[in-house]
Design a protein around this motif. Structure first.
Motif, PDB file in Angstrom:
ATOM      1  N   ALA A   8     -35.269  96.908  13.173  1.00 32.78           N
ATOM      2  CA  ALA A   8     -33.899  96.723  13.635  1.00 32.78           C
ATOM      3  C   ALA A   8     -33.648  97.495  14.925  1.00 32.78           C
ATOM      4  O   ALA A   8     -32.965  97.002  15.837  1.00 32.78           O
ATOM      5  CB  ALA A   8     -32.921  97.185  12.544  1.00 32.78           C
ATOM      6  N   ALA A   9     -34.219  98.715  15.013  1.00 36.26           N
ATOM      7  CA  ALA A   9     -34.060  99.527  16.232  1.00 36.26           C
ATOM      8  C   ALA A   9     -34.714  98.830  17.424  1.00 36.26           C
ATOM      9  O   ALA A   9     -34.157  98.823  18.530  1.00 36.26           O
ATOM     10  CB  ALA A   9     -34.676 100.911  16.023  1.00 36.26           C
ATOM     11  N   VAL A  10     -35.880  98.248  17.206  1.00 33.91           N
ATOM     12  CA  VAL A  10     -36.557  97.507  18.278  1.00 33.91           C
ATOM     13  C   VAL A  10     -35.702  96.326  18.721  1.00 33.91           C
ATOM     14  O   VAL A  10     -35.560  96.050  19.923  1.00 33.91           O
ATOM     15  CB  VAL A  10     -37.948  97.020  17.812  1.00 33.91           C
ATOM     16  CG1 VAL A  10     -38.552  96.061  18.827  1.00 33.91           C
ATOM     17  CG2 VAL A  10     -38.881  98.201  17.592  1.00 33.91           C
ATOM     18  N   ALA A  11     -35.117  95.618  17.759  1.00 35.55           N
ATOM     19  CA  ALA A  11     -34.288  94.460  18.087  1.00 35.55           C
ATOM     20  C   ALA A  11     -33.056  94.874  18.898  1.00 35.55           C
ATOM     21  O   ALA A  11     -32.690  94.205  19.876  1.00 35.55           O
ATOM     22  CB  ALA A  11     -33.857  93.752  16.801  1.00 35.55           C
ATOM     23  N   ALA A  30     -23.723  97.611  28.014  1.00 34.89           N
ATOM     24  CA  ALA A  30     -24.913  97.278  27.229  1.00 34.89           C
ATOM     25  C   ALA A  30     -25.511  98.517  26.576  1.00 34.89           C
ATOM     26  O   ALA A  30     -25.885  98.492  25.393  1.00 34.89           O
ATOM     27  CB  ALA A  30     -25.950  96.599  28.124  1.00 34.89           C
ATOM     28  N   ALA A  31     -25.598  99.619  27.333  1.00 37.38           N
ATOM     29  CA  ALA A  31     -26.183 100.847  26.797  1.00 37.38           C
ATOM     30  C   ALA A  31     -25.317 101.450  25.700  1.00 37.38           C
ATOM     31  O   ALA A  31     -25.818 101.851  24.640  1.00 37.38           O
ATOM     32  CB  ALA A  31     -26.386 101.863  27.924  1.00 37.38           C
ATOM     33  N   LEU A 290     -28.267 105.333  26.707  1.00 41.65           N
ATOM     34  CA  LEU A 290     -29.710 105.112  26.762  1.00 41.65           C
ATOM     35  C   LEU A 290     -30.446 106.138  25.912  1.00 41.65           C
ATOM     36  O   LEU A 290     -31.378 105.794  25.166  1.00 41.65           O
ATOM     37  CB  LEU A 290     -30.180 105.187  28.216  1.00 41.65           C
ATOM     38  CG  LEU A 290     -31.629 104.780  28.499  1.00 41.65           C
ATOM     39  CD1 LEU A 290     -31.868 103.323  28.116  1.00 41.65           C
ATOM     40  CD2 LEU A 290     -31.974 105.004  29.966  1.00 41.65           C
ATOM     41  N   PHE A 291     -30.025 107.394  25.983  1.00 39.21           N
ATOM     42  CA  PHE A 291     -30.678 108.438  25.197  1.00 39.21           C
ATOM     43  C   PHE A 291     -30.508 108.182  23.696  1.00 39.21           C
ATOM     44  O   PHE A 291     -31.442 108.409  22.915  1.00 39.21           O
ATOM     45  CB  PHE A 291     -30.107 109.814  25.546  1.00 39.21           C
ATOM     46  CG  PHE A 291     -30.660 110.393  26.826  1.00 39.21           C
ATOM     47  CD1 PHE A 291     -32.025 110.409  27.069  1.00 39.21           C
ATOM     48  CD2 PHE A 291     -29.812 110.938  27.776  1.00 39.21           C
ATOM     49  CE1 PHE A 291     -32.534 110.938  28.244  1.00 39.21           C
ATOM     50  CE2 PHE A 291     -30.306 111.477  28.950  1.00 39.21           C
ATOM     51  CZ  PHE A 291     -31.671 111.482  29.184  1.00 39.21           C
ATOM     52  N   VAL A 292     -29.336 107.718  23.289  1.00 40.33           N
ATOM     53  CA  VAL A 292     -29.112 107.439  21.861  1.00 40.33           C
ATOM     54  C   VAL A 292     -30.002 106.285  21.403  1.00 40.33           C
ATOM     55  O   VAL A 292     -30.606 106.327  20.320  1.00 40.33           O
ATOM     56  CB  VAL A 292     -27.629 107.122  21.595  1.00 40.33           C
ATOM     57  CG1 VAL A 292     -27.437 106.630  20.149  1.00 40.33           C
ATOM     58  CG2 VAL A 292     -26.770 108.357  21.834  1.00 40.33           C
ATOM     59  N   MET A 293     -30.111 105.243  22.225  1.00 40.73           N
ATOM     60  CA  MET A 293     -30.976 104.118  21.857  1.00 40.73           C
ATOM     61  C   MET A 293     -32.434 104.551  21.743  1.00 40.73           C
ATOM     62  O   MET A 293     -33.135 104.202  20.781  1.00 40.73           O
ATOM     63  CB  MET A 293     -30.850 102.995  22.886  1.00 40.73           C
ATOM     64  CG  MET A 293     -29.567 102.198  22.791  1.00 40.73           C
ATOM     65  SD  MET A 293     -29.686 100.609  23.644  1.00 40.73           S
ATOM     66  CE  MET A 293     -29.922 101.128  25.330  1.00 40.73           C
TER      67      MET A 293
END
Length: 432
Positions: A8-11, A30-31, A290-293
């Protein structure tokens, strides 16, 4: 990846990345949207996202940017950047390519002493003014400076945050980086100038009238507030000294930048609101998302699995391993931020070096460093400096698109990484 959270994280990351690439949705939206989904699906949580050094927001990067943006905001009010722009154009006799070459060399050299983000924050305003004076498109010049900052940042221990991580894990010194990477960085800077001459050839249109107008200017007249300029330069000098003396003082660059910003606001007559209005808040928000993702990818084991697969592919083959490390790190650092990537890969590299009996002159560490630093040039979000310059360009109504940056970044990355591979082979194997 042991459960569905990893997939799910990759998606989520792939979906956010696709939106950034498509430019149908603003990259900040988006981020932040991707970060919210990472929290919603449980790939990360509040503690991991906001407090963890390994998987959370890198507050050192955020506050380094904030402090330096505040200092730059004060310096803008002095006329210093106009002075430097006129000076640069006059030294280059108004010739666009000469101006670009000068800015590339200055950016690369400064990025070796400062971090590359600080360098582009200082150079970008000058560049925008130079392009305005000479009626040149700003995008090629800004893009070239990003490339130069990431190349110059490879030269020293303090030039790029991943270098500090590598130095700490491998026990490398400032002088080790000077001996092993500075010569290569100098060569790659010259190669970049040649590449830019070809890639941006349509931008080098010489306007004799514009050039003559700038040549007739007296740069000293651009200074609007001499007292504020002196105050700003003293504080900036102290901040730069703090960056360079990091190994001795042990103050993080973020702390140095914030101390400098606070001191400058305190001693100057500039209002706090005026200073904060010049901060690139959307850029800081983008980094946070971005860091959270990326933290979600790390926390669910995705990045660890990729790193482990790379380690297993290398095995005990030092030459092939160093080339795979160089190329693999360049590819991955073009997609995810190189700071968490290197932080994750560093212990894996340490195990590889131990299994190889110590390695040839730290070759695996140099391969990791070169791949991570140079790979950041590949895409518009591959390195912190890239994102900062895109934010500055957008704020000044000269937006740079994802693909506009990336189509040149892929070329520069391919050439510089290939030359780095030749360098690694010659220095540590063929001529060892």
């Amino acid at each position: 990846m042991n459960d569905w959270h990893g997939w799910a994280a990759v998606a989520v990351f792939a979906g956010a990345y696709a939106l950034i690439i498509s430019e149908r949705v603003h990259r900040v939206a988006a981020a932040l949207g991707g970060a919210a989904l990472m929290l919603a699906i449980g790939a990360t949580d509040d503690e991991a996202a906001f407090y963890s050094q390994r998987t959370g927001i890198d507050w050192n990067v955020i506050f380094l940017l904030l402090g330096m943006m505040m200092i730059v905001g004060v310096l803008k009010k002095t006329g210093m950047f106009e002075y430097l722009a006129i000076w640069a154009v006059k030294r280059a006799r108004g010739r666009p390519f000469r101006v670009l070459a000068m800015l590339i060399v200055i950016t690369s050299a400064a990025s070796a002493l400062l971090d590359n983000v600080t360098t582009v924050l200082l150079i970008a305003p000058v560049t925008l003014l130079v392009c305005e004076r000479l009626a040149l498109p700003a995008a090629p010049f800004l893009i070239a400076e990003v490339f130069a900052s990431n190349i110059g940042g490879t030269a020293t221990l303090v030039g790029d945050p991943p270098n500090i991580i590598v130095a700490s894990r491998a026990g490398l010194t400032f002088n080790d980086f000077i001996v092993h990477l500075t010569p290569l960085a100098a060569v790659l800077t010259l190669v970049l100038i040649v590449l830019c001459r070809v890639m941006f050839r349509d931008a080098f249109v010489y306007d004799e009238k514009r050039a003559a107008e700038v040549m007739a200017l007296e740069e000293r007249e651009a200074i609007r507030d001499r007292r504020l300029l002196v105050q700003g330069l003293i504080v900036l000098g102290l901040v730069v000294a703090g960056f360079v003396l990091h190994p001795v003082l042990h103050y993080e660059p973020s702390v140095v930048a914030l101390l400098g910003a606070g001191l400058l606001v305190a001693v100057s007559s500039v209002g706090t609101g005026d200073v904060l209005s010049d901060v690139e808040w959307p850029t800081l928000a983008f980094f946070a998302g971005l860091f959270v993702m990326i933290g979600g990818l790390i926390g669910t084991g995705v990045v660890g699995d990729v790193s482990q697969a790379l380690a297993e592919a290398i095995g005990r083959r030092e030459l092939g391993g160093s080339m795979l490390m160089l190329g693999g790190s360049a590819v991955l650092s073009g997609v995810i931020d190189n700071i968490p990537y290197v932080a994750t890969m560093a212990p894996v590299t340490a195990d590889l070096v131990r299994s190889m009996g110590g390695g040839s002159d730290h070759v695996m560490w140099w391969a990791l460093t070169l791949g991570a630093d140079l790979g950041g040039n590949a895409t518009a979000i591959g390195a912190s400096a890239n994102v900062v310059v895109l934010g500055i360009a957008e704020r000044n109504r000269t937006p740079i698109g994802f693909w506009q940056f990336t189509k040149y970044g892929l070329v520069v990355t391919a050439v510089t990484v290939a030359l780095s591979g030749v360098y690694v082979w010659l220095r540590y194997f063929a001529l060892a």
